[in-house]
Design an enzyme around this catalytic site. Structure first.
Site, mmCIF file in Angstrom:
data_model
loop_
_atom_site.group_PDB
_atom_site.id
_atom_site.type_symbol
_atom_site.label_atom_id
_atom_site.label_comp_id
_atom_site.label_asym_id
_atom_site.label_seq_id
_atom_site.Cartn_x
_atom_site.Cartn_y
_atom_site.Cartn_z
ATOM 1 N N ASP A 127 0.813 -1.231 0.000
ATOM 2 C CA ASP A 127 0.000 0.000 0.000
ATOM 3 C C ASP A 127 0.846 1.281 0.000
ATOM 4 O OD1 ASP A 127 -2.136 -1.691 0.147
ATOM 5 O OD2 ASP A 127 -2.677 -1.218 2.215
ATOM 6 N N ARG A 171 -6.457 0.346 1.194
ATOM 7 C CA ARG A 171 -7.549 0.499 2.151
ATOM 8 C C ARG A 171 -7.813 1.979 2.448
ATOM 9 N NH1 ARG A 171 -7.996 -3.774 6.172
ATOM 10 N NH2 ARG A 171 -5.758 -4.089 6.058
HETATM 11 O O1 F6P Z 1 -2.329 -3.928 3.897
HETATM 12 C C1 F6P Z 1 -2.105 -4.569 2.701
HETATM 13 C C2 F6P Z 1 -3.392 -5.090 2.103
HETATM 14 O O2 F6P Z 1 -3.041 -5.766 0.935
HETATM 15 C C3 F6P Z 1 -4.462 -4.025 1.843
HETATM 16 O O3 F6P Z 1 -4.271 -3.324 0.644
HETATM 17 C C4 F6P Z 1 -5.716 -4.838 1.851
HETATM 18 O O4 F6P Z 1 -6.841 -4.086 2.211
HETATM 19 C C5 F6P Z 1 -5.428 -5.871 2.880
HETATM 20 O O5 F6P Z 1 -4.032 -6.005 2.967
HETATM 21 C C6 F6P Z 1 -6.063 -7.214 2.598
HETATM 22 O O6 F6P Z 1 -5.768 -8.046 3.642
HETATM 23 P P1 F6P Z 1 -6.064 -9.615 3.668
HETATM 24 O O7 F6P Z 1 -5.143 -10.277 2.713
HETATM 25 O O8 F6P Z 1 -5.797 -10.019 5.067
HETATM 26 O O9 F6P Z 1 -7.492 -9.773 3.268
#
Ligand code: F6P
Length: 345
Positions: A127, A171
């Site tokens: 991110d 996010r």
């Molecule tokens: O923080 C990195 C990230 O890839 C965000 O962009 C995304 O919202 C989140 O992690 C998704 O997390 P997970 O793989 O736990 O669903």
């Protein structure tokens, strides 16, 4: 020294490159021994670890994911979590800890450092939203993957005279959308920092079709309409929260595509890139950055410079307090978005 290493939070390309650099320099230059804690903060919390030697890190430089595993475990959300971590570090004879993670993992490291734990941090996240550093590793890989997808979507969108909406990760920060959208020549880029006006989006879609080309809309998963800019308008995949209080986002692309189709009468389809952006081999830039961050992290441990995070400033690796990296998210500044806006429509 005996040093613990862990990788926490969402995985990202380059984690293994950091682990390799830390272990290689630690063993070769300082004669260190390493303990790899499994699955982020779960490892020291539950005393789940393995010895980590040079042989274990051979060949992992270009490999995505993390050989140590990851999790979103938050020791501060667990009764007696901090005491359990201290007890593990003591029983394992750990003199210091290298924590590789994003806002959550390094947020925990920040608090542990304040409580006297000898920890240094290495910033990672696709991110790119950690403060104190120009870039985090993993971001460049994610941007390249998204850009390649946008390139491919242009040609199929044009063949069918369709709108293609590409949902990327991000996010709270729209860095992936902004950089891949600019690199891929997207016609509209929507980011969490700038609530979008659906009427304006539709007008830009129409004006793109007027040129006989098809519009590509890149949207961050956390983007919200102006009607509900406070975050309540986020599109959720599920209301469940992780240990750090984050909900699972997803679906804004589909929602937008439907809305655009209804309002403009043009066929619109959504593509969600999702975890493809986080998987596979890191780019050369991310390997270079991750390796250098790792080399500097082990040096910081030997300098006794605890409570610090390694950071990229220009082409130099510097040390900043962990609290500076995790205090506030690094968001896309308005002027950067406005610079890109001239290319919309
Ligand atoms: O923080 C990195 C990230 O890839 C965000 O962009 C995304 O919202 C989140 O992690 C998704 O997390 P997970 O793989 O736990 O669903």
């Amino acid at each position: 020294m005996r040093i613990g290493v862990l990788t926490g939070g969402g995985d990202c390309p380059g984690l293994n490159a950091v682990i390799r650099a830390v272990v290689r320099k630690g063993v070769q230059t300082f004669g260190d021994e390493f303990i790899g804690f499994r699955d982020g903060w779960r490892g020291p919390l539950e005393d789940d670890a393995r010895e980590l030697g040079v042989a274990d890190v051979r060949g992992i430089l270009p490999r995505g994911g993390t050989i140590l595993g990851s999790s979103r475990t938050n020791p501060f959300a667990v009764e007696g979590g901090v005491e359990r971590i201290r007890a593990t570090l003591q029983s394992r004879g750990c003199d210091a800890l290298v924590a590789i993670g994003g806002e959550d993992t390094l947020g925990v490291a920040t608090r542990l450092a304040e409580l006297g734990v000898a920890v240094v941090g290495v910033p990672k996240t696709i991110d790119n939203d950690l403060s104190g550093t120009d870039f985090t590793f993993g971001f460049d890989t994610a941007v390249n993957i998204a850009t390649e997808a946008i390139d491919r979507l242009h040609t199929t969108a044009e063949s069918h005279h369709r709108v293609l909406v590409v949902e990327v990760m991000g996010r709270h920060a729209g860095w992936i959308a902004l950089h891949s959208g600019l690199a891929g020549g997207a016609n509209i880029i929507l980011i969490p920092e700038r609530p979008f006006d659906i009427d304006k989006v539709c007008a830009q879609v129409e004006s793109r079709f007027a040129t006989r080309f098809s519009p590509i809309v890149v949207v961050s998963e956390g983007a919200v309409p102006i009607a509900s800019p406070d975050g309540s308008g986020m599109t959720l995949q599920s209301g469940d929260k992780d240990a750090f209080g984050h909900v699972r986002l997803g679906g804004v692309g589909e929602r937008l595509a439907q809305e655009i189709e209804e309002r403009t009468g043009k066929e619109a389809r959504a593509v969600v890139l999702g975890h493809v952006q986080r998987g596979g081999t890191p780019t050369a830039f991310d390997r270079w950055l991750a390796t250098r961050l790792g080399l500097h992290a082990i040096q910081a441990v030997h300098d006794g410079d605890f409570g610090m995070m390694m950071a990229l400033r220009g082409t130099d690796i510097v040390r900043v307090p962990l609290s500076e990296g995790t205090g506030e998210l690094k968001l896309v500044r308005p002027e950067l978005y406005e610079e890109a806006e001239v290319l919309f429509g």
